[in-house]
Design a protein around this motif. Structure first.
Motif, PDB file in Angstrom:
ATOM      1  N   UNK A  48      41.255  61.751  42.740  1.00 27.17           N
ATOM      2  CA  UNK A  48      41.004  61.234  41.392  1.00 27.17           C
ATOM      3  C   UNK A  48      39.503  61.163  41.120  1.00 27.17           C
ATOM      4  N   UNK A  49      38.768  60.616  42.093  1.00 26.82           N
ATOM      5  CA  UNK A  49      37.323  60.444  41.974  1.00 26.82           C
ATOM      6  C   UNK A  49      36.624  61.785  41.749  1.00 26.82           C
ATOM      7  N   UNK A  50      37.031  62.822  42.466  1.00 26.50           N
ATOM      8  CA  UNK A  50      36.387  64.129  42.311  1.00 26.50           C
ATOM      9  C   UNK A  50      36.714  64.753  40.963  1.00 26.50           C
ATOM     10  N   UNK A  51      37.961  64.660  40.531  1.00 20.73           N
ATOM     11  CA  UNK A  51      38.339  65.220  39.234  1.00 20.73           C
ATOM     12  C   UNK A  51      37.524  64.613  38.097  1.00 20.73           C
ATOM     13  N   UNK A  52      37.152  63.345  38.233  1.00 21.96           N
ATOM     14  CA  UNK A  52      36.429  62.653  37.170  1.00 21.96           C
ATOM     15  C   UNK A  52      34.911  62.612  37.330  1.00 21.96           C
ATOM     16  N   UNK A  53      34.396  62.704  38.564  1.00 22.25           N
ATOM     17  CA  UNK A  53      32.979  62.419  38.764  1.00 22.25           C
ATOM     18  C   UNK A  53      32.192  63.455  39.554  1.00 22.25           C
ATOM     19  N   UNK A  54      32.841  64.362  40.256  1.00 24.99           N
ATOM     20  CA  UNK A  54      32.116  65.275  41.150  1.00 24.99           C
ATOM     21  C   UNK A  54      31.097  66.128  40.382  1.00 24.99           C
ATOM     22  N   UNK A  55      29.950  66.327  40.991  1.00 25.23           N
ATOM     23  CA  UNK A  55      28.955  67.271  40.486  1.00 25.23           C
ATOM     24  C   UNK A  55      28.490  68.201  41.613  1.00 25.23           C
ATOM     25  N   UNK A  56      28.463  67.671  42.813  1.00 16.87           N
ATOM     26  CA  UNK A  56      27.943  68.417  43.958  1.00 16.87           C
ATOM     27  C   UNK A  56      28.902  68.358  45.125  1.00 16.87           C
ATOM     28  N   UNK A  57      28.667  69.271  46.077  1.00 20.78           N
ATOM     29  CA  UNK A  57      29.424  69.305  47.323  1.00 20.78           C
ATOM     30  C   UNK A  57      28.459  69.261  48.495  1.00 20.78           C
ATOM     31  N   UNK A  58      28.891  68.592  49.534  1.00 20.10           N
ATOM     32  CA  UNK A  58      28.150  68.596  50.788  1.00 20.10           C
ATOM     33  C   UNK A  58      29.084  69.175  51.846  1.00 20.10           C
ATOM     34  N   UNK A  59      28.580  70.134  52.595  1.00 20.27           N
ATOM     35  CA  UNK A  59      29.361  70.761  53.657  1.00 20.27           C
ATOM     36  C   UNK A  59      29.350  69.841  54.876  1.00 20.27           C
TER      37      UNK A  59
END
Length: 159
Positions: A47-58
């Motif tokens: 839920x958090x990623x669908x609404x707030x994600x901008x970046x990814x960390x490997x």
């Protein structure tokens, strides 16, 4: 903002029942508010990623021997982040497809065009532009952007 005091219980219930993503599998096209984590099925996205994600960390993870089939095998996984941090990257540039994802919630980067992702947040509320993606319902490759200038600055950008 007076609108806050005009919201009814029925309005809140309606919003709570809205989907967090829209899928158009015949195109293939997915629409989300903010973004997706590669390698995670749509129905398993946080839920958090669908609404707030901008970046990814490997982050690398060591697989147990019984799962890896080879000793010491590492796999890369992604962790979604709301704000850029050292070593993180914009999620949209890393999205491998084949679905094309249309998203917003990243006005700082403005229009983003990647092979399998298009970011439409062009800062209308900050006085910049409102952007739409017009898609041929029979062919995702047949698409075009439409932009109009904001009528005014509704809110000051943060930093």
């Amino acid at each position: 903002h007076d609108a806050l005091y005009q919201v009814t219980d029925a309005d809140i219930q309606w919003i709570e029942e809205l989907p967090l993503s829209l899928s158009f599998p015949w195109l293939p096209l997915i629409v989300v508010h903010a973004g997706l984590v590669p390698g995670v099925p749509l129905e398993a996205q946080r839920y958090k990623d669908l609404l707030w994600i901008r970046n990814l960390r490997r982050r690398s993870q060591q697989l147990p021997d019984e799962l890896s089939g080879a000793r010491g095998r590492e796999v890369d996984e992604w962790s979604g982040e709301e704000s850029p941090t050292e070593g993180s990257e914009a999620w949209a540039g890393l999205w491998p497809g084949p679905e094309h994802v249309v998203f917003g919630h990243d006005a700082r980067r403005k229009l983003q065009e990647h092979p399998f992702a298009t970011g439409l947040d062009t800062g209308c509320c900050y006085g910049f532009h409102l952007t739409a993606l017009v898609v041929n319902p029979d062919n995702i490759a047949d698409r075009r952007l439409v932009q109009v200038a904001a009528a005014k600055e509704y809110q000051k950008p943060k930093d």
